[in-house]
Design a protein around this motif. Structure first.
Motif, PDB file in Angstrom:
ATOM      1  N   THR A  47       0.895  -1.197  -0.008  1.00  0.00           N
ATOM      2  CA  THR A  47       0.000  -0.142  -0.157  1.00  0.00           C
ATOM      3  C   THR A  47       1.125   1.377   0.186  1.00  0.00           C
ATOM      4  O   THR A  47       0.502   2.346  -0.732  1.00  0.00           O
ATOM      5  CB  THR A  47      -0.882  -0.186   1.340  1.00  0.00           C
ATOM      6  OG1 THR A  47      -1.776  -1.035   1.123  1.00  0.00           O
ATOM      7  CG2 THR A  47      -2.020   1.127   1.397  1.00  0.00           C
TER       8      THR A  47
ATOM      9  N   ASP B 182      -5.156  -1.703  -5.263  1.00  0.00           N
ATOM     10  CA  ASP B 182      -4.683  -2.051  -4.087  1.00  0.00           C
ATOM     11  C   ASP B 182      -5.524  -3.201  -3.572  1.00  0.00           C
ATOM     12  O   ASP B 182      -6.633  -2.858  -3.148  1.00  0.00           O
ATOM     13  CB  ASP B 182      -4.621  -1.023  -3.042  1.00  0.00           C
ATOM     14  CG  ASP B 182      -3.454  -1.201  -1.999  1.00  0.00           C
ATOM     15  OD1 ASP B 182      -3.143  -2.347  -1.970  1.00  0.00           O
ATOM     16  OD2 ASP B 182      -3.283  -0.457  -1.205  1.00  0.00           O
ATOM     17  N   GLU B 183      -5.123  -4.340  -3.509  1.00  0.00           N
ATOM     18  CA  GLU B 183      -5.790  -5.502  -3.144  1.00  0.00           C
ATOM     19  C   GLU B 183      -7.506  -5.303  -3.521  1.00  0.00           C
ATOM     20  O   GLU B 183      -8.265  -5.375  -2.717  1.00  0.00           O
ATOM     21  CB  GLU B 183      -5.836  -5.758  -1.513  1.00  0.00           C
ATOM     22  CG  GLU B 183      -4.783  -5.463  -0.718  1.00  0.00           C
ATOM     23  CD  GLU B 183      -4.029  -6.605  -0.232  1.00  0.00           C
ATOM     24  OE1 GLU B 183      -4.638  -7.872  -0.707  1.00  0.00           O
ATOM     25  OE2 GLU B 183      -3.103  -6.608   0.231  1.00  0.00           O
TER      26      GLU B 183
ATOM     27  N   GLN C 154      -7.350   0.575  -1.270  1.00  0.00           N
ATOM     28  CA  GLN C 154      -7.593  -0.816  -0.538  1.00  0.00           C
ATOM     29  C   GLN C 154      -8.777  -0.597   0.232  1.00  0.00           C
ATOM     30  O   GLN C 154      -9.868  -1.096   0.380  1.00  0.00           O
ATOM     31  CB  GLN C 154      -6.481  -0.887   0.329  1.00  0.00           C
ATOM     32  CG  GLN C 154      -6.620  -2.338   1.291  1.00  0.00           C
ATOM     33  CD  GLN C 154      -5.248  -2.691   1.868  1.00  0.00           C
ATOM     34  OE1 GLN C 154      -4.355  -1.966   1.748  1.00  0.00           O
ATOM     35  NE2 GLN C 154      -5.212  -3.744   2.447  1.00  0.00           N
TER      36      GLN C 154
HETATM   37 MG   LIG Z   1      -2.137  -2.765   2.125  1.00  0.00          MG
END
Ligand SMILES: [Mg+2]
Ligand SMILES: Nc1ncnc2c1ncn2[C@@H]1O[C@H](COP(=O)(O)OP(=O)(O)O)[C@@H](O)[C@H]1O
Lengths: 337, 284
Positions: A43, A159-160, A83
């Motif tokens: 991140t 992000d993810e 995220q």
């Molecule tokens: Mg992360």
């Protein structure tokens, strides 16, 4: 041709060193996976290249622009899907997209056209005019993806992207990412899911403790690692002595490179062998020494093996190790602008 | 990677034009108004509360002797200016709250990754929103005051009321936005708002003239920014207004209508200069 080039990034949060000389090159047109366990610095890396965070030292170039001196051009070039999805609960999804379109200065017709297009592509018709506060995780993710894509960026950073999502949302998103990539968009995604990175990316970097520890195509990484994996049990619940005996028996066999006893898995044995031709010899040798084979599995090296080789632990172990130690609330408080 | 490299070439000539800046500012402002429309309770409370003040407080001193106020002014009429200013002030003091929530919930990040022409747009949107709200509230108060028989400032008077309110609202909005970026969270911001609100009201000429106050309170009232907004508006209500006239007999000397407005202008400019570095740092 590179879309992203990060050089020697350092970043600390107080005493925590999140990035330690991280360097990364993302080629244009790739689906690039950033794989690493929780806390590896994924991140932080993405926030830096999206201009949300400045590194302590290092260089950041995105789409040919220097993110530190020309952040606005970088922002114009990329779409970022964070995220933690920050959504205004009172707005409807459509109103959020309208806002987003205006923040990227789309002209009216273009904005409306893009919004309609994305609503249908991401199958959001049914609920897009409801307030965001009522959305499920999957709906929010899709909305967020749509807002990242509104201005048709050449680079999409996620992000993810599918953490905690239902299977349907996940496959819708995967499908869309592949389509986008086919049309020329470079996709950079972070994940701690091996499967996600395996399924999507054609290039990847494994990051651990703020550093890139391996980078290349999944095939290359596995090939470099070399050897096939064999997991062997001579009994359902073996003991230390028995396993050590088996190890000593097998370790000098032709084609066996390495034998490790996995205490955590009931003293099973993990072997690295040249190829599957070794297996018959293996069985023969065990047979002759009067060991039974309770279980034997053989596999090509996985990305997890790549990680294991570089760090001495599996992704899952690394994941479990940190998960309990992070104070996410405190971090987001500290990350507040 | 067979496709052409044109995709990678920098987006050339990307410069923010004025129309881009207007587009982003209006979009951010629209969001605040949508929020208001869907959660109108703050607006309703914001209009009802000062009306209640006006009606209750106005009634409280109805039977006071005629000489109670300078020039035998009716208390309701005296109070009107105070309530208008106080309402605008409290509204502006809350300006920072939506920004603080955006910081806390991460929505600000969404704005910060967008290629805004200027991050001042975030500040402008708050100012436009709060100003419109304050003016709306003030008009409601003025209309009620009129209905209660407390008069109407007249056309030039109205102009002075508006200018004065705008200056005060700008200054206080700047302060509140500054706090919204300087303080760690909304709890702290609400605490500051809570603590600042009423004392500033009581230590001003909103409820009583300086001549009624003990010396120390008179001093406080005479340096309280609210006072400099209240006096021109009160004078506008009293009749045709000459800004050259002395409106405030402060312990340190007499202040004219122009004097009051100059103080507000100075305050507004001062506060904006003060929060600038802070905004630049937080929104860099
Ligand atoms: Mg992360
Ligand atoms: N705002 C923050 N304040 C303090 N520490 C942080 C903050 N953000 C991240 N960290 C720490 O930095 C390291 C990297 O975090 P992060 O980049 O979020 O990793 P990942 O996304 O790979 O899980 C972790 O050890 C994490 O605890």
């Amino acid at each position: 041709m590179l879309v992203i080039e990060l050089k020697d990034l350092d970043k600390s949060y107080g005493a925590v060193k999140a990035l330690k000389g991280l360097s990364l090159k993302v080629p244009k047109g790739s689906i690039f996976g950033l794989l690493g366990p929780n806390g590896a610095g994924k991140t932080t890396t993405l926030r830096i290249l999206c201009t949300l965070l400045a590194p302590d030292t290092g260089e950041v170039s995105v789409a040919g622009f220097n993110a530190l001196t020309d952040p606005r051009s970088v922002r114009q070039s990329l779409g970022y899907v964070a995220q933690e999805v920050a959504i205004d609960k009172i707005l409807t999804g459509r109103e959020l997209l309208e806002l987003q379109g205006d923040l990227y200065h789309l002209r009216f017709e273009e904005k409306e056209g893009r919004i309609e297009e994305l609503i249908s592509k991401l199958e959001m018709e049914e609920w897009i005019d409801r307030r965001c506060g009522t959305y499920s995780g999957g709906m929010r993710r899709r909305l967020d993806l749509a807002s990242g894509l509104l201005h048709q960026p050449q680079l999409l950073v996620l992000d993810e992207p599918t953490v905690g999502l239902d299977i349907e949302s996940r496959s819708t998103i995967w499908q869309l990412l592949r389509e986008l990539n086919d049309k020329g968009t470079t996709v950079l995604l972070s994940s701690h899911y091996l499967e996600e990175v395996e399924a999507l990316s054609n290039q990847l970097a494994i990051i651990d403790a703020g550093k890139v520890i391996a980078q290349g195509s999944p095939e290359d990484l596995k090939r470099q690692l070399g050897g096939d994996r064999v997991t062997l049990k001579v009994r359902e619940f073996s003991d230390k002595n028995e396993s050590e005996a088996v190890r000593d028996l097998l370790k000098n066999l032709d084609g066996v490179r390495q034998v490790v006893i996995n205490n955590a898995q009931g003293f099973s044995l993990n072997l690295v062998v040249d190829d599957e031709n070794v297996l018959p010899h293996l069985r023969e040798k065990l047979d002759r020494a009067n060991f039974k084979v309770f279980a034997l599995s053989h596999s090509r090296p996985s990305l997890d093996d790549v990680y294991l080789q570089a760090t001495g632990r599996t992704l899952l172990d690394a994941e479990l190790d940190v998960a309990s130690k992070r104070d996410v609330k405190l971090e987001s408080k500290k990350a507040m602008r | 990677m067979a496709s052409s490299s044109s995709l990678l070439s920098p987006v050339v000539g990307y410069k923010g034009s004025l129309s881009d800046q207007i587009q982003e500012t209006l979009a951010l402002t629209r969001r605040l108004f949508i929020q208001l429309r869907r959660r109108p309770s703050t607006l309703i409370a914001g209009i009802l509360q000062p009306l209640i003040w006006l009606i209750l407080f106005g009634a409280l001193f109805t039977n006071a002797p005629d000489i109670f106020l300078p020039g035998g002014m009716e208390y309701g009429r005296f109070l009107g200016a105070g309530v208008i200013v106080f309402t605008a002030f409290s509204g502006a003091l809350n300006a920072g709250l939506p920004v603080m929530f955006d910081r806390e919930f991460g929505f600000l990040n969404r704005l910060l990754v967008a290629p805004l022409c200027s991050r001042n747009s975030i500040v402008f949107a708050s100012i436009i929103y709060i100003t419109a709200l304050s003016l709306l509230q003030s008009l409601a108060i003025m209309a009620t005051a009129f209905v209660l028989g407390y008069g109407w400032p007249g056309l030039t008077g109205l102009l002075i009321v508006l200018v004065t309110l705008l200056l005060l609202v700008f200054a206080v909005t700047a302060l509140s936005l500054g706090l919204a970026f300087a303080l760690p969270g909304h709890i702290e911001l609400i605490a500051v708002i809570f603590v600042a609100n009423l004392p500033l009201l009581f230590a001003s000429t909103a409820l009583a003239p300086i001549s009624y106050m003990p010396a120390w309170l008179g001093w406080l009232a005479a340096i309280n920014p609210l006072t400099f907004a209240i006096e021109p508006i009160r004078a506008a209500y009293a009749g045709p207004l000459d800004l050259h006239l002395v409106l405030l007999h402060a312990p340190y000397g007499d202040v004219s209508g122009y004097g009051c407005l100059s103080v507000l202008i100075g305050l507004t400019i001062g506060l904006f200069l003060m929060i600038r570095p802070l905004l630049n740092r937080k929104l860099a």
